[in-house]
Design a protein around this motif. Sequence first.
Motif, mmCIF file in Angstrom:
data_model
loop_
_atom_site.group_PDB
_atom_site.id
_atom_site.type_symbol
_atom_site.label_atom_id
_atom_site.label_comp_id
_atom_site.label_asym_id
_atom_site.label_seq_id
_atom_site.Cartn_x
_atom_site.Cartn_y
_atom_site.Cartn_z
ATOM 1 N N MET A 58 0.824 -1.197 0.000
ATOM 2 C CA MET A 58 0.000 0.000 0.000
ATOM 3 C C MET A 58 0.863 1.254 0.000
ATOM 4 O O MET A 58 0.571 2.225 -0.701
ATOM 5 C CB MET A 58 -0.935 0.007 1.217
ATOM 6 C CG MET A 58 -2.160 -0.847 1.049
ATOM 7 S SD MET A 58 -3.197 -0.223 -0.279
ATOM 8 C CE MET A 58 -3.355 -1.676 -1.276
ATOM 9 N N ARG A 59 1.944 1.273 0.798
ATOM 10 C CA ARG A 59 2.839 2.434 0.813
ATOM 11 C C ARG A 59 3.443 2.654 -0.582
ATOM 12 O O ARG A 59 3.528 3.788 -1.054
ATOM 13 C CB ARG A 59 3.951 2.236 1.832
ATOM 14 C CG ARG A 59 3.478 2.429 3.239
ATOM 15 C CD ARG A 59 4.603 2.219 4.199
ATOM 16 N NE ARG A 59 4.031 1.989 5.512
ATOM 17 C CZ ARG A 59 4.394 2.644 6.582
ATOM 18 N NH1 ARG A 59 5.353 3.525 6.531
ATOM 19 N NH2 ARG A 59 3.825 2.393 7.735
ATOM 20 N N TYR A 60 3.863 1.580 -1.224
ATOM 21 C CA TYR A 60 4.438 1.692 -2.565
ATOM 22 C C TYR A 60 3.409 2.218 -3.553
ATOM 23 O O TYR A 60 3.696 3.090 -4.374
ATOM 24 C CB TYR A 60 4.979 0.337 -3.018
ATOM 25 C CG TYR A 60 5.527 0.354 -4.419
ATOM 26 C CD1 TYR A 60 6.746 0.974 -4.697
ATOM 27 C CD2 TYR A 60 4.819 -0.214 -5.469
ATOM 28 C CE1 TYR A 60 7.242 1.020 -5.992
ATOM 29 C CE2 TYR A 60 5.304 -0.181 -6.762
ATOM 30 C CZ TYR A 60 6.520 0.432 -7.022
ATOM 31 O OH TYR A 60 7.006 0.483 -8.297
ATOM 32 N N LEU A 61 2.183 1.688 -3.453
ATOM 33 C CA LEU A 61 1.116 2.121 -4.351
ATOM 34 C C LEU A 61 0.814 3.611 -4.153
ATOM 35 O O LEU A 61 0.619 4.350 -5.122
ATOM 36 C CB LEU A 61 -0.142 1.284 -4.116
ATOM 37 C CG LEU A 61 -1.329 1.547 -5.021
ATOM 38 C CD1 LEU A 61 -0.951 1.282 -6.469
ATOM 39 C CD2 LEU A 61 -2.499 0.685 -4.626
ATOM 40 N N MET A 62 0.806 4.070 -2.908
ATOM 41 C CA MET A 62 0.558 5.485 -2.635
ATOM 42 C C MET A 62 1.688 6.362 -3.176
ATOM 43 O O MET A 62 1.451 7.470 -3.645
ATOM 44 C CB MET A 62 0.379 5.708 -1.134
ATOM 45 C CG MET A 62 -0.927 5.179 -0.592
ATOM 46 S SD MET A 62 -1.031 5.451 1.159
ATOM 47 C CE MET A 62 -1.601 3.860 1.720
ATOM 48 N N GLN A 63 2.910 5.841 -3.126
ATOM 49 C CA GLN A 63 4.050 6.580 -3.684
ATOM 50 C C GLN A 63 3.927 6.670 -5.204
ATOM 51 O O GLN A 63 4.174 7.722 -5.794
ATOM 52 C CB GLN A 63 5.369 5.885 -3.337
ATOM 53 C CG GLN A 63 5.923 6.237 -2.006
ATOM 54 C CD GLN A 63 7.264 5.528 -1.783
ATOM 55 O OE1 GLN A 63 7.608 4.597 -2.527
ATOM 56 N NE2 GLN A 63 7.996 5.962 -0.773
ATOM 57 N N VAL A 64 3.554 5.567 -5.846
ATOM 58 C CA VAL A 64 3.453 5.539 -7.311
ATOM 59 C C VAL A 64 2.352 6.483 -7.774
ATOM 60 O O VAL A 64 2.512 7.227 -8.741
ATOM 61 C CB VAL A 64 3.201 4.097 -7.804
ATOM 62 C CG1 VAL A 64 2.812 4.073 -9.264
ATOM 63 C CG2 VAL A 64 4.427 3.243 -7.567
ATOM 64 N N VAL A 65 1.225 6.476 -7.092
ATOM 65 C CA VAL A 65 0.085 7.296 -7.476
ATOM 66 C C VAL A 65 0.284 8.738 -6.995
ATOM 67 O O VAL A 65 -0.420 9.639 -7.429
ATOM 68 C CB VAL A 65 -1.228 6.685 -6.922
ATOM 69 C CG1 VAL A 65 -2.439 7.505 -7.266
ATOM 70 C CG2 VAL A 65 -1.397 5.284 -7.441
ATOM 71 N N ASN A 66 1.243 8.954 -6.111
ATOM 72 C CA ASN A 66 1.578 10.260 -5.563
ATOM 73 C C ASN A 66 0.430 10.829 -4.734
ATOM 74 O O ASN A 66 -0.031 11.946 -4.947
ATOM 75 C CB ASN A 66 1.985 11.229 -6.683
ATOM 76 C CG ASN A 66 2.777 12.394 -6.139
ATOM 77 O OD1 ASN A 66 3.277 12.337 -5.018
ATOM 78 N ND2 ASN A 66 2.876 13.459 -6.927
ATOM 79 N N ILE A 67 -0.055 10.011 -3.806
ATOM 80 C CA ILE A 67 -1.118 10.413 -2.880
ATOM 81 C C ILE A 67 -0.485 10.523 -1.493
ATOM 82 O O ILE A 67 0.296 9.650 -1.102
ATOM 83 C CB ILE A 67 -2.252 9.357 -2.849
ATOM 84 C CG1 ILE A 67 -2.885 9.215 -4.222
ATOM 85 C CG2 ILE A 67 -3.300 9.716 -1.821
ATOM 86 C CD1 ILE A 67 -3.933 8.127 -4.287
ATOM 87 N N PRO A 68 -0.830 11.563 -0.728
ATOM 88 C CA PRO A 68 -0.325 11.632 0.653
ATOM 89 C C PRO A 68 -0.795 10.418 1.452
ATOM 90 O O PRO A 68 -1.851 9.843 1.195
ATOM 91 C CB PRO A 68 -0.942 12.915 1.209
ATOM 92 C CG PRO A 68 -1.336 13.711 0.022
ATOM 93 C CD PRO A 68 -1.596 12.733 -1.094
ATOM 94 N N PHE A 69 0.017 10.060 2.442
ATOM 95 C CA PHE A 69 -0.208 8.805 3.182
ATOM 96 C C PHE A 69 -1.590 8.759 3.821
ATOM 97 O O PHE A 69 -2.333 7.793 3.638
ATOM 98 C CB PHE A 69 0.889 8.630 4.242
ATOM 99 C CG PHE A 69 0.745 7.387 5.049
ATOM 100 C CD1 PHE A 69 1.035 6.150 4.507
ATOM 101 C CD2 PHE A 69 0.295 7.443 6.359
ATOM 102 C CE1 PHE A 69 0.905 4.996 5.244
ATOM 103 C CE2 PHE A 69 0.156 6.288 7.104
ATOM 104 C CZ PHE A 69 0.467 5.067 6.547
#
Length: 107
Positions: free
Chosen positions: A80-91
């Motif tokens: 999930m952390r990686y996916l949020m980084q790829v999509v560029n969404i704040p945690f």
Amino acid sequence: MSGPPRHPNAVVIQPPTTTISPLIRFGRYTALGLGILYGAVRLRQIREHHADIREWEHEKAVAKAAEAARQKKWLAKEEMRYLMQVVNIPFEEGVAQFGVEDLYREG
């Protein structure tokens, strides 16, 4: 005539006795009883030993399952952390959007 003549080297065997000594009979039944008792005691010992082994294996399987669940949760968190980084969404926003609050809840 009573048949062919007997060979001079023939072994003559006495007919078997039909009575057995009471001492021998007592010894036989005593040995049988002791064997049955030994078998019962030994069977109980083996059952207890195998029950301990089964309990130990169960504890080991439960620990392994708990470790696998912990590892799976950790991998899901990282994904999930990686996916949020790829999509560029704040945690915090990503956790709310993806509905994975339970992954990041302590406990």
